[in-house]
Design an enzyme around this catalytic site. Structure first.
Site, PDB file in Angstrom:
ATOM      1  N   LYS A  17      47.944 -85.259  44.021  1.00 16.72           N
ATOM      2  CA  LYS A  17      46.573 -84.882  43.630  1.00 16.72           C
ATOM      3  C   LYS A  17      46.555 -83.442  43.142  1.00 16.72           C
ATOM      4  CE  LYS A  17      45.627 -81.950  47.292  1.00 16.72           C
ATOM      5  NZ  LYS A  17      45.494 -80.485  47.137  1.00 16.72           N
ATOM      6  N   ASP A 142      43.739 -83.792  54.267  1.00 19.81           N
ATOM      7  CA  ASP A 142      43.754 -84.392  52.932  1.00 19.81           C
ATOM      8  C   ASP A 142      44.024 -85.898  52.964  1.00 19.81           C
ATOM      9  OD1 ASP A 142      43.369 -81.896  51.897  1.00 19.81           O
ATOM     10  OD2 ASP A 142      45.390 -81.655  51.072  1.00 19.81           O
TER      11      ASP A 142
END
Ligand code: C5P
Length: 308
Positions: A17, A142
């Site tokens: 990401k 995350d």
């Protein structure tokens, strides 16, 4: 709850990401920070194969030998899943690492989420994605995002994830400079100005939701960047060097670093920037696109319900 028969296996991809936007709303009493962030999964992938065994233990093999440890977050994720499901199956995880480590690209978190999603498929989908995100939150800030990936607004410590129906695609040039940065050190050194103006994520969110990608490029932001650069001035120099060669695109640190990236609505501009940077930067340079949201859980057919 269904068991996972010995010898069944599943293959699953774990994307990296970048944070297109990251504002820190404040420090929490538990020492963590409340965030407002837009996470975007990108097409750099680790791959995992998870196989059930008769051993009763959870083991891991990895092409990066230092990650072949019981402390690997992917192993912890497997244990958390088996606990929650009340299963005592043995598991072996084979992890093929391609996402750089300690790079702000979420690789370890994505691997952990992929294990949760993969095991849920192998076990006949006993949990919803909300259940998996709750499990994920206990593994790392995350991890909940990566249960579905795609594009999402991420708030709180990272546990509040709102997926964006984002039909558009960005193209990314990502530079891993060859050294990592400690996330904990960046947050520890972050000085939040109480009177300082906070950036509002809604501006970028609205531009992206309405497909206004060219204008969105001007709204990318990362509150952690100044602190990360303050801790390692090589990042500041690389940012400058990249900025000079990306045709005016903004260059941002991803998460707490160490990777730097530019995002482009236009593929040709992105490729031009990639070519210009290839010769001029140290470390590893990647060209990537937005990675789509993960398909919902399906019941695996037979022994091999893999993605591949
Ligand atoms: O949750 P995770 O283990 O990924 O966090 C790593 C470190 O980053 C934590 O020790 C914490 O210091 C910091 N952090 C934070 N606020 C967040 C996420 C991480 O302060 N929202």
């Amino acid at each position: 709850m269904k068991d996972i028969p010995a010898g069944s296996s599943i293959g699953i991809e774990a994307p990296a990401k970048v944070n297109l936007f990251l504002e820190v709303a404040g420090r929490r009493p538990d020492g963590y920070h409340d965030l407002e962030s837009i996470f975007q999964a990108i097409s750099i992938y680790d791959t995992l194969t998870i196989e059930s065994t008769r051993s009763g233990a959870v083991t891991i093999s990895c092409n990066v030998k230092t990650l072949e440890t019981p402390e690997n977050l992917a192993v912890e994720a497997a244990r958390a899943f088996l606990d929650a499901a009340g299963l005592d199956t043995g598991l072996h995880i084979a992890l093929e690492k391609r996402i750089p480590v300690r790079a702000g690209l979420g690789g370890g978190s994505s691997d952990a989420a992929a294990v949760l999603v993969g095991l849920n498929r192998l076990a006949g989908a006993p949990f919803t994605n909300d259940d998996l995100r709750a499990m994920a939150a206990s593994l790392g800030s995350d991890v909940p995002f990566f249960v579905e990936g795609g594009t999402a607004l991420v708030e709180g410590r990272g546990e509040r994830v709102r997926q964006m129906d984002f039909g558009g695609v960005f193209y990314f040039v990502v530079l891993y400079p060859g050294f990592g940065v400690s996330t904990a050190a960046v947050y520890k050194n972050l000085r939040l100005k109480l009177t300082g103006e906070k950036r509002n994520v809604k501006v970028l969110w609205d531009l992206m939701s309405t497909g206004n990608l060219d204008a969105a490029e001007g709204e990318f932001f990362n509150r952690l960047e100044e602190t990360a650069i303050g801790l390692d001035d090589r990042l500041g120099k690389l940012k400058l060097r990249m900025s000079l060669r990306t045709g005016g695109a903004s260059v941002l640190v991803s998460g707490s670093g160490s990777s730097l990236f530019s995002a482009f609505a236009d593929k040709h501009r992105a490729l031009k920037a990639y070519e210009a940077l290839k010769a001029a930067t140290p470390g590893e340079l990647y060209f990537a696109g937005s990675a789509m949201r993960r398909a919902p859980a399906v019941h695996p057919k037979g022994d091999n319900g893999g993605d591949f």
